[in-house]
Scaffold this motif. Sequence first.
Motif, PDB file in Angstrom:
ATOM      1  N   UNK A   1       8.787  -6.331  -2.358  1.00  0.00           N
ATOM      2  CA  UNK A   1       8.761  -4.287  -2.094  1.00  0.00           C
ATOM      3  C   UNK A   1       8.637  -4.160  -1.203  1.00  0.00           C
ATOM      4  N   UNK A   2       6.873  -4.782  -0.540  1.00  0.00           N
ATOM      5  CA  UNK A   2       6.478  -4.394   1.001  1.00  0.00           C
ATOM      6  C   UNK A   2       7.205  -4.861   1.653  1.00  0.00           C
ATOM      7  N   UNK A   3       8.264  -5.717   2.415  1.00  0.00           N
ATOM      8  CA  UNK A   3       8.230  -5.884   2.921  1.00  0.00           C
ATOM      9  C   UNK A   3      10.309  -5.171   3.350  1.00  0.00           C
ATOM     10  N   UNK A   4      10.799  -5.142   2.411  1.00  0.00           N
ATOM     11  CA  UNK A   4      11.964  -4.459   2.010  1.00  0.00           C
ATOM     12  C   UNK A   4      11.670  -2.577   2.192  1.00  0.00           C
ATOM     13  N   UNK A   5      11.077  -2.497   2.097  1.00  0.00           N
ATOM     14  CA  UNK A   5      10.596  -0.967   2.538  1.00  0.00           C
ATOM     15  C   UNK A   5      10.127  -1.104   4.222  1.00  0.00           C
ATOM     16  N   UNK A   6       9.440  -1.929   3.988  1.00  0.00           N
ATOM     17  CA  UNK A   6       9.211  -1.962   5.706  1.00  0.00           C
ATOM     18  C   UNK A   6      10.599  -1.908   6.675  1.00  0.00           C
ATOM     19  N   UNK A   7      11.679  -2.987   6.804  1.00  0.00           N
ATOM     20  CA  UNK A   7      12.384  -3.013   6.898  1.00  0.00           C
ATOM     21  C   UNK A   7      13.186  -1.300   6.682  1.00  0.00           C
ATOM     22  N   UNK A   8      13.380  -1.410   5.660  1.00  0.00           N
ATOM     23  CA  UNK A   8      13.713   0.306   5.609  1.00  0.00           C
ATOM     24  C   UNK A   8      13.570   1.104   6.768  1.00  0.00           C
ATOM     25  N   UNK A   9      12.257   1.055   6.918  1.00  0.00           N
ATOM     26  CA  UNK A   9      11.319   1.995   7.324  1.00  0.00           C
ATOM     27  C   UNK A   9      12.148   1.962   9.062  1.00  0.00           C
ATOM     28  N   UNK A  10      12.012   0.593   9.596  1.00  0.00           N
ATOM     29  CA  UNK A  10      12.488   0.315  11.110  1.00  0.00           C
ATOM     30  C   UNK A  10      13.962   0.522  11.230  1.00  0.00           C
TER      31      UNK A  10
ATOM     32  N   UNK B   1      -4.737  -5.731   4.180  1.00  0.00           N
ATOM     33  CA  UNK B   1      -5.172  -4.901   3.473  1.00  0.00           C
ATOM     34  C   UNK B   1      -4.306  -3.578   3.220  1.00  0.00           C
ATOM     35  N   UNK B   2      -3.767  -3.670   4.697  1.00  0.00           N
ATOM     36  CA  UNK B   2      -3.071  -2.257   5.515  1.00  0.00           C
ATOM     37  C   UNK B   2      -2.033  -2.227   4.362  1.00  0.00           C
ATOM     38  N   UNK B   3      -1.252  -3.140   4.117  1.00  0.00           N
ATOM     39  CA  UNK B   3      -0.496  -3.102   3.024  1.00  0.00           C
ATOM     40  C   UNK B   3      -0.180  -2.492   1.435  1.00  0.00           C
ATOM     41  N   UNK B   4      -1.124  -2.844   1.106  1.00  0.00           N
ATOM     42  CA  UNK B   4      -2.161  -1.809  -0.262  1.00  0.00           C
ATOM     43  C   UNK B   4      -1.997  -0.940  -0.211  1.00  0.00           C
ATOM     44  N   UNK B   5      -3.009  -0.373   1.139  1.00  0.00           N
ATOM     45  CA  UNK B   5      -3.911   1.388   1.350  1.00  0.00           C
ATOM     46  C   UNK B   5      -2.233   2.006   2.047  1.00  0.00           C
ATOM     47  N   UNK B   6      -0.887   0.694   2.726  1.00  0.00           N
ATOM     48  CA  UNK B   6       0.145   1.413   2.935  1.00  0.00           C
ATOM     49  C   UNK B   6       0.642   1.925   1.703  1.00  0.00           C
ATOM     50  N   UNK B   7       0.875   1.014  -0.066  1.00  0.00           N
ATOM     51  CA  UNK B   7       1.820   1.100  -0.957  1.00  0.00           C
ATOM     52  C   UNK B   7       1.024   2.568  -1.751  1.00  0.00           C
ATOM     53  N   UNK B   8      -0.470   2.322  -1.405  1.00  0.00           N
ATOM     54  CA  UNK B   8      -1.326   3.203  -1.880  1.00  0.00           C
ATOM     55  C   UNK B   8      -1.695   4.858  -1.927  1.00  0.00           C
ATOM     56  N   UNK B   9      -0.890   5.173  -0.263  1.00  0.00           N
ATOM     57  CA  UNK B   9      -0.715   6.537   0.290  1.00  0.00           C
ATOM     58  C   UNK B   9       1.186   6.906   0.352  1.00  0.00           C
ATOM     59  N   UNK B  10       2.058   5.333  -0.346  1.00  0.00           N
ATOM     60  CA  UNK B  10       3.060   5.474  -1.160  1.00  0.00           C
ATOM     61  C   UNK B  10       4.188   5.514   0.412  1.00  0.00           C
ATOM     62  N   UNK B  11       3.644   4.782   1.356  1.00  0.00           N
ATOM     63  CA  UNK B  11       4.172   4.750   2.373  1.00  0.00           C
ATOM     64  C   UNK B  11       4.999   3.342   3.050  1.00  0.00           C
ATOM     65  N   UNK B  12       5.985   2.872   3.383  1.00  0.00           N
ATOM     66  CA  UNK B  12       5.789   1.557   4.697  1.00  0.00           C
ATOM     67  C   UNK B  12       5.000   1.321   5.283  1.00  0.00           C
TER      68      UNK B  12
END
Lengths: 295, 308
Positions: free
Chosen positions: B16-25, B270-281
């Motif tokens: 999910x983290x990768x898909x969200x990043x792909x969507x953003x990019x 850990x930025x991946x977890x932090x991004x998730x916690x703030x609801x962002x890719x």
Amino acid sequence: MRIAVASGKGGTGKTTIATGLALALEDRPVLFLDCDVEAPNAHLILRPELIWRQQVDRPVPVVNQTRCTGCGHCAEICRYHAIAVMSGKVLVFPELCHGCGSCVANCPEAALSEYGRPLGVLEAGSTKTGITFARGVLEIGELSASPIIRQLKKWAVRTELFPHALSPEAVEIRDAPPGTSCPVVETLRGADFALLVSEPTPFGLHDLRLIVELVHEMNLPAGVIINRDMANDGALERFCVEANLPVLMRIPLERDIGQALAAGQPLTAVRPAYGMALRNLFEHIQLLEARGIRT
Amino acid sequence: MKQVVVLSGKGGTGKTSLVAAFAHLAAANHVPDAPSASQIRLVLVDADVDASNLELVLQPRQLEAHDFVAGELAVVDPELCSGCGVCETVCRFDAISIPSAPGPAYARVDEFACEGCAACLYACPQQAIHMQPQLVGQWFRSVTPYGPLFHAALRPGAENSGKLVTLVKQMARFLALDNSYPLVLVDGPPGIGCPAISAAAGADMVLIVTEPSVAGLHDFERAWGVAHHFGIPVAAVINKADICPQGTQQIERFCHEKKIPLLGIIPFDVAVTHAMSSGRPVTAVGGPAARAMCTVWDAFLQRLGNLE
């Protein structure tokens, strides 16, 4: 005592906890069931010698063409659209069949019989420390995990495989698949306690809510382990308080724990102190189960 | 139009983290220090219908919600049931039984075990059983800042996750075809069974996100096995690669052996977890993992261009 370790979200540490608990309860007869038949991993940590093997088949209909009149009753009966009749000829789609047997039982010409279509295998044996281990493995390309889990639960508790099956001291630990759909339900069915492993992230909390909804509906007592614990907004713990779920244990997010687990080491070997913590956890679970909400 | 499905076998590897990043990019060149970023219009699907998390990072605005009715459950009429127990003998799912409790005996259905086959209905001499269609979830059409999203919520404990996966994918496909979207990107479920196979069905490529743990590699092989079984081309990404360098090497060897293109490796961050916690890719936040994902995105687009 049957404990199912579940999580909703994948990768929260179910297998780490389930295998750690099995190893920590070394003075009791332990049966370990790897119910994550799509992605079974517990054997990589417990390293059992697998000596028993049993194929899991699903009964699927086959047509005796000389008897079949092409009446189409079987296709009407099948709720899964696994049978179609085209120009008087019966076609069976085995991958859609649930193996309920209704078509066979209700064919007016007795033109249908069944054969076993392999879905996967069950394997069992023991570990060096005396844990009885059993797992199911879904065949690549097959859809149905639940029938394998259902068979695994019955197959592994026979005394020839698990001699202590009838002992009141015996503990059965089930490592559940991720998610909250039918394979998880099959794993939870018949368990006495649901040990839920989560992590303090929005994904962890979101999926914990779903699995909690399920264990409540199934009337199972439950508790939570917070894995990869770190500074967070406290939402996971607020939810646990609101849902009346005891937080039974915490494991901090530490790089060296993660590294050792990735290499296949059990939690109790990475940090021996968790052996004692898990034994305490088990005693806590026994208390919670004793005053559980089950009817 | 191409359809790409992200799978992993093992859960929690970072699909999910990768898909969200792909969507953003895909939506724009948001990342200043990326080597290069390319835009592409895409339709997103969250096919992990019993633990759908993509919505937590993509901030969707829901446009439509639809009930999903699938499968049936046996229901017994206690007035008509004689307690004969024929249903119990025909049920192969241990889902119906006559409890030995005192008082009038009639059949009870375990709704968690009932598969809706109706064997009991056909066998009941009293015609005391009927089948009831089940509302097992909902599916949604939403918009995100990066494109349309089709997602769903299966009721916990419900069956028919595969059908719901097929449905949301189909809806995404129709929209993509009608509006000339070149890509449908599907965030798949863990595992290799019913929902994973439903997610992979009809895909032009399966992208497997793995991690260098013994479990990650084991399940990567099984996920690859499924894609291979159905003849779908596979590409791979290793996430949290620095957690276990030997494991990463093992995965690289496996990829080499099976001729699986490795699109890149992503470090633990850990930025991946932090991004998730703030609801962002994570690519909207930055860091080592975000930079690696930019490289993976470029390799992915190149791979997509070579598919035919």
